[in-house]
Design a protein around this motif. Sequence first.
Motif, short mmCIF file in Angstrom:
data_model
loop_
_atom_site.label_atom_id
_atom_site.label_comp_id
_atom_site.label_asym_id
_atom_site.label_seq_id
_atom_site.Cartn_x
_atom_site.Cartn_y
_atom_site.Cartn_z
N THR A 1 0.83 -1.21 0.00
CA THR A 1 0.00 0.00 0.00
C THR A 1 0.86 1.26 0.00
N GLY A 2 2.03 1.19 0.66
CA GLY A 2 2.96 2.32 0.61
C GLY A 2 3.48 2.56 -0.80
N LEU A 3 3.79 1.48 -1.50
CA LEU A 3 4.25 1.61 -2.89
C LEU A 3 3.13 2.10 -3.80
N GLN A 4 1.91 1.65 -3.55
CA GLN A 4 0.77 2.13 -4.34
C GLN A 4 0.60 3.64 -4.18
N SER A 5 0.73 4.13 -2.98
CA SER A 5 0.63 5.57 -2.75
C SER A 5 1.75 6.31 -3.46
N LEU A 6 2.93 5.73 -3.43
CA LEU A 6 4.07 6.36 -4.10
C LEU A 6 3.88 6.38 -5.62
N TRP A 7 3.28 5.32 -6.17
CA TRP A 7 3.02 5.28 -7.62
C TRP A 7 2.09 6.42 -8.04
N GLU A 8 1.16 6.79 -7.17
CA GLU A 8 0.22 7.87 -7.50
C GLU A 8 0.89 9.23 -7.55
N THR A 9 1.97 9.40 -6.79
CA THR A 9 2.61 10.72 -6.71
C THR A 9 3.87 10.84 -7.55
N ASP A 10 4.70 9.79 -7.61
CA ASP A 10 5.96 9.87 -8.34
C ASP A 10 6.30 8.48 -8.89
N ALA A 11 5.96 8.24 -10.14
CA ALA A 11 6.12 6.91 -10.74
C ALA A 11 7.59 6.51 -10.85
N ALA A 12 8.48 7.45 -11.17
CA ALA A 12 9.90 7.11 -11.31
C ALA A 12 10.48 6.66 -9.97
N LEU A 13 10.18 7.40 -8.92
CA LEU A 13 10.66 7.02 -7.60
C LEU A 13 10.03 5.71 -7.15
N ALA A 14 8.76 5.53 -7.45
CA ALA A 14 8.07 4.29 -7.10
C ALA A 14 8.72 3.09 -7.79
N LEU A 15 9.10 3.25 -9.04
CA LEU A 15 9.77 2.17 -9.78
C LEU A 15 11.10 1.83 -9.13
N LEU A 16 11.86 2.85 -8.76
CA LEU A 16 13.15 2.64 -8.12
C LEU A 16 12.99 1.95 -6.76
N VAL A 17 12.06 2.43 -5.95
CA VAL A 17 11.83 1.84 -4.63
C VAL A 17 11.31 0.41 -4.76
N THR A 18 10.44 0.16 -5.73
CA THR A 18 9.92 -1.20 -5.96
C THR A 18 11.05 -2.15 -6.31
N PHE A 19 11.96 -1.70 -7.17
CA PHE A 19 13.10 -2.55 -7.55
C PHE A 19 14.00 -2.80 -6.34
N LEU A 20 14.34 -1.74 -5.61
CA LEU A 20 15.29 -1.87 -4.51
C LEU A 20 14.71 -2.54 -3.27
N ALA A 21 13.42 -2.36 -3.02
CA ALA A 21 12.82 -2.90 -1.80
C ALA A 21 12.15 -4.26 -1.99
N ILE A 22 11.79 -4.59 -3.24
CA ILE A 22 11.09 -5.86 -3.47
C ILE A 22 11.85 -6.78 -4.42
N PHE A 23 12.11 -6.32 -5.65
CA PHE A 23 12.69 -7.21 -6.65
C PHE A 23 14.13 -7.61 -6.35
N ALA A 24 14.98 -6.68 -5.95
CA ALA A 24 16.39 -7.02 -5.68
C ALA A 24 16.52 -8.00 -4.51
N PRO A 25 15.85 -7.77 -3.36
CA PRO A 25 15.97 -8.77 -2.28
C PRO A 25 15.42 -10.14 -2.67
#
Length: 144
Positions: free
Chosen positions: A38-62
């Motif tokens: 839900t935190g990432l969903q909120s971030l996607w609504e405000t800043d898609a580029a940052l959301a993509l970076l955080v999604t990669f670093l916080a979910i996909f990389a680990p």
Amino acid sequence: MRYLNLALLVLFPVAWFAPLLRAALLPVFGMDEISVVTGLQSLWETDAALALLVTFLAIFAPYAKTIGLALLHFGLLSPRTLPALYLLGKLAMADVFLIAIYIVLVKGVGMVTIEPAWGLYLFTGCILASVLIAWQSEGRETAP
């Protein structure tokens, strides 16, 4: 360690959807549950580029690191890939994400009420187990 790592492949997705925090403007208005997703969903609504970076670093990389270590533990991946997994582990910012959540919990914001939820403990356990498994794997593969 190999079976604990396999367990992380199931526990990480559960932790991403589990409520980490309950927050409310005032306790009388009811609490909203906040999870990683839900935190990432909120971030996607405000800043898609940052959301993509955080999604990669916080979910996909680990998760990719966990899969790579599982393959390494079961002999399906060469130990020569360990430096790449180590680099992926450095990119995996789930632990930094977790620290940020704890800072929010400790500081709170004025009239906002924040309470930890069960998912915070699960997510913390997953991160600590992942760090321990990676540390053990690096030590085992580099030992003579």
